[in-house]
Every structure is written in C-alpha cells, then in structure tokens.
Scaffold this motif. Structure first.
Motif, PDB file in Angstrom:
ATOM      1  N   ILE A  40      56.925 113.806  65.220  1.00  0.00           N
ATOM      2  CA  ILE A  40      56.931 112.661  66.139  1.00  0.00           C
ATOM      3  C   ILE A  40      57.343 113.123  67.531  1.00  0.00           C
ATOM      4  O   ILE A  40      56.751 112.724  68.534  1.00  0.00           O
ATOM      5  CB  ILE A  40      57.869 111.552  65.629  1.00  0.00           C
ATOM      6  N   LEU A  41      58.349 113.988  67.605  1.00  0.00           N
ATOM      7  CA  LEU A  41      58.807 114.498  68.897  1.00  0.00           C
ATOM      8  C   LEU A  41      57.739 115.352  69.583  1.00  0.00           C
ATOM      9  O   LEU A  41      57.532 115.242  70.793  1.00  0.00           O
ATOM     10  CB  LEU A  41      60.067 115.353  68.721  1.00  0.00           C
ATOM     11  N   LEU A  42      57.077 116.203  68.832  1.00  0.00           N
ATOM     12  CA  LEU A  42      56.163 117.183  69.424  1.00  0.00           C
ATOM     13  C   LEU A  42      54.757 116.655  69.685  1.00  0.00           C
ATOM     14  O   LEU A  42      54.033 117.208  70.503  1.00  0.00           O
ATOM     15  CB  LEU A  42      56.077 118.419  68.517  1.00  0.00           C
ATOM     16  N   THR A  43      54.351 115.604  68.988  1.00  0.00           N
ATOM     17  CA  THR A  43      53.006 115.061  69.166  1.00  0.00           C
ATOM     18  C   THR A  43      52.995 114.094  70.343  1.00  0.00           C
ATOM     19  O   THR A  43      53.846 113.223  70.450  1.00  0.00           O
ATOM     20  CB  THR A  43      52.557 114.318  67.885  1.00  0.00           C
ATOM     21  N   GLY A  44      52.045 114.269  71.227  1.00  0.00           N
ATOM     22  CA  GLY A  44      51.908 113.375  72.371  1.00  0.00           C
ATOM     23  C   GLY A  44      51.088 112.151  72.012  1.00  0.00           C
ATOM     24  O   GLY A  44      50.169 112.236  71.188  1.00  0.00           O
ATOM     25  N   PRO A  45      51.412 111.002  72.602  1.00  0.00           N
ATOM     26  CA  PRO A  45      50.605 109.809  72.359  1.00  0.00           C
ATOM     27  C   PRO A  45      49.131 110.096  72.677  1.00  0.00           C
ATOM     28  O   PRO A  45      48.815 110.691  73.694  1.00  0.00           O
ATOM     29  CB  PRO A  45      51.180 108.780  73.325  1.00  0.00           C
ATOM     30  N   GLY A  46      48.251 109.717  71.760  1.00  0.00           N
ATOM     31  CA  GLY A  46      46.824 109.944  71.948  1.00  0.00           C
ATOM     32  C   GLY A  46      46.316 111.224  71.316  1.00  0.00           C
ATOM     33  O   GLY A  46      45.107 111.418  71.213  1.00  0.00           O
ATOM     34  N   GLU A  47      47.193 112.128  70.875  1.00  0.00           N
ATOM     35  CA  GLU A  47      46.742 113.380  70.265  1.00  0.00           C
ATOM     36  C   GLU A  47      46.107 113.159  68.902  1.00  0.00           C
ATOM     37  O   GLU A  47      45.213 113.902  68.509  1.00  0.00           O
ATOM     38  CB  GLU A  47      47.904 114.365  70.118  1.00  0.00           C
ATOM     39  N   ARG A  48      46.562 112.177  68.167  1.00  0.00           N
ATOM     40  CA  ARG A  48      45.972 111.853  66.866  1.00  0.00           C
ATOM     41  C   ARG A  48      44.929 110.762  67.089  1.00  0.00           C
ATOM     42  O   ARG A  48      45.253 109.644  67.448  1.00  0.00           O
ATOM     43  CB  ARG A  48      47.035 111.377  65.883  1.00  0.00           C
ATOM     44  N   VAL A  49      43.684 111.120  66.843  1.00  0.00           N
ATOM     45  CA  VAL A  49      42.564 110.241  67.159  1.00  0.00           C
ATOM     46  C   VAL A  49      42.672 108.890  66.462  1.00  0.00           C
ATOM     47  O   VAL A  49      42.469 107.849  67.080  1.00  0.00           O
ATOM     48  CB  VAL A  49      41.226 110.928  66.804  1.00  0.00           C
ATOM     49  N   PHE A  50      43.012 108.874  65.195  1.00  0.00           N
ATOM     50  CA  PHE A  50      43.038 107.624  64.437  1.00  0.00           C
ATOM     51  C   PHE A  50      44.384 106.909  64.487  1.00  0.00           C
ATOM     52  O   PHE A  50      44.523 105.809  63.971  1.00  0.00           O
ATOM     53  CB  PHE A  50      42.617 107.872  62.986  1.00  0.00           C
ATOM     54  N   VAL A  51      45.391 107.553  65.091  1.00  0.00           N
ATOM     55  CA  VAL A  51      46.711 106.925  65.261  1.00  0.00           C
ATOM     56  C   VAL A  51      47.181 107.260  66.686  1.00  0.00           C
ATOM     57  O   VAL A  51      48.096 108.035  66.895  1.00  0.00           O
ATOM     58  CB  VAL A  51      47.731 107.453  64.220  1.00  0.00           C
ATOM     59  N   PRO A  52      46.532 106.679  67.705  1.00  0.00           N
ATOM     60  CA  PRO A  52      46.808 107.080  69.083  1.00  0.00           C
ATOM     61  C   PRO A  52      48.220 106.770  69.560  1.00  0.00           C
ATOM     62  O   PRO A  52      48.702 107.396  70.504  1.00  0.00           O
ATOM     63  CB  PRO A  52      45.777 106.302  69.905  1.00  0.00           C
ATOM     64  N   GLU A  53      48.922 105.844  68.914  1.00  0.00           N
ATOM     65  CA  GLU A  53      50.279 105.501  69.344  1.00  0.00           C
ATOM     66  C   GLU A  53      51.329 106.417  68.721  1.00  0.00           C
ATOM     67  O   GLU A  53      52.508 106.315  69.046  1.00  0.00           O
ATOM     68  CB  GLU A  53      50.594 104.035  69.016  1.00  0.00           C
ATOM     69  N   PHE A  54      50.929 107.340  67.836  1.00  0.00           N
ATOM     70  CA  PHE A  54      51.870 108.233  67.158  1.00  0.00           C
ATOM     71  C   PHE A  54      52.439 109.257  68.141  1.00  0.00           C
ATOM     72  O   PHE A  54      51.723 109.831  68.936  1.00  0.00           O
ATOM     73  CB  PHE A  54      51.165 108.972  66.011  1.00  0.00           C
ATOM     74  N   GLY A  55      53.725 109.488  68.099  1.00  0.00           N
ATOM     75  CA  GLY A  55      54.380 110.549  68.858  1.00  0.00           C
ATOM     76  C   GLY A  55      54.950 110.098  70.187  1.00  0.00           C
ATOM     77  O   GLY A  55      54.570 109.062  70.733  1.00  0.00           O
ATOM     78  N   ILE A  56      55.911 110.900  70.673  1.00  0.00           N
ATOM     79  CA  ILE A  56      56.503 110.600  71.981  1.00  0.00           C
ATOM     80  C   ILE A  56      56.263 111.713  72.997  1.00  0.00           C
ATOM     81  O   ILE A  56      56.591 111.555  74.159  1.00  0.00           O
ATOM     82  CB  ILE A  56      58.013 110.298  71.886  1.00  0.00           C
TER      83      ILE A  56
END
Length: 142
Positions: A40-56
């Motif tokens: 969650i910390l390392l993933t930027g918002p929008g990096e996961r195509v099907f879950v664009p709100e994932f990550g900070i």
C-alpha cells in the motif's frame, strides 16, 4: 496451541517476490500482513489498472514538505487502504495509523501502523520510515 497451528498453516507468496529452491518464497500470516502494508505504501494511486485507488505512493511523498497536513493525508489514506486490504485479516476497529517526524530527526518521517489480527487475536505494529530520499523497511528507521 491452536494459535501456533494457525500461525504455521497459512502460507503466502512473499513481497517482494523472491525465489527459493525453484519455488517462490513463502511468508506466514503475520509477515504477509506486513508485506501488504508495504505494498500500500509503495504502490502509487493509478498503478493498478483495475484498482486505481489502491496505494498512497510513498515515493511521491519523499520530496514534499513535512507538514502536519501531509501527515494527516498519509494517515487518512493509509488507514483507508489498510482497512480495505486487510478485510478478514485485521479487526476493522483495531487499525491505527500515525505519521509524523521521528523524535530528534525532523527530516525523517515515521509511519506506524497498529492492528489486531482477527484469527490469531494478536496485536501487531509495523513502522516504516522515509529518510534521505528513500523508504526504509521496518526496523531500519534511525
């Protein structure tokens, strides 16, 4: 005795993915939860195509001014992300997130996540630090 059996029974692929004797390295339940928080910390918002709100997107935080409003934004985003990602693993009311400067080191941002694993009735905490332009893994904050 039952807790020990539960701890050893769940196996997950480790994050980051690593190979070990021709198979992917496995993590236990408590390590898996810590690894999910790191994702969650390392993933930027929008990096996961099907879950664009994932990550900070902690990498984007590295060059921002360390202010109370930034800490509040981190706490809110991470609490929401952890609560969603750990559904079924952590008791929802037990998740607490705090972010702020490290004591005596205003240039370092410490992020602390506390939670209670539902199946194990075990309280855990994991601390990440952002210092000198990089995210330090748990236990390496100075």
């Amino acid at each position: 005795m039952a807790v020990e059996r539960l701890k050893g029974s769940a196996r997950y692929l480790s994050f980051p993915f690593r190979m070990e004797k021709e198979v992917g390295r496995a993590s236990g339940r408590t390590d898996h939860v810590r690894e999910q928080i790191a994702m969650i910390l390392l993933t930027g918002p929008g990096e996961r195509v099907f879950v664009p709100e994932f990550g900070i997107g902690a990498q984007q935080l590295l060059f921002q001014l360390m202010t109370p409003s930034l800490w509040s934004r981190i706490e809110a985003a991470l609490a929401a992300g952890v609560s969603d990602a750990l559904k079924g693993e952590a008791e929802p009311g037990s998740i607490q997130v705090s972010a702020g400067p490290a004591p005596g080191r205003p240039e370092q941002l410490d992020i602390l996540v506390r939670y209670r694993l539902a199946a194990l009735s075990l309280e855990e905490e994991v601390k990440f630090s952002i210092s000198n332009g990089r995210l330090l893994p748990p236990g390496q904050g100075g």
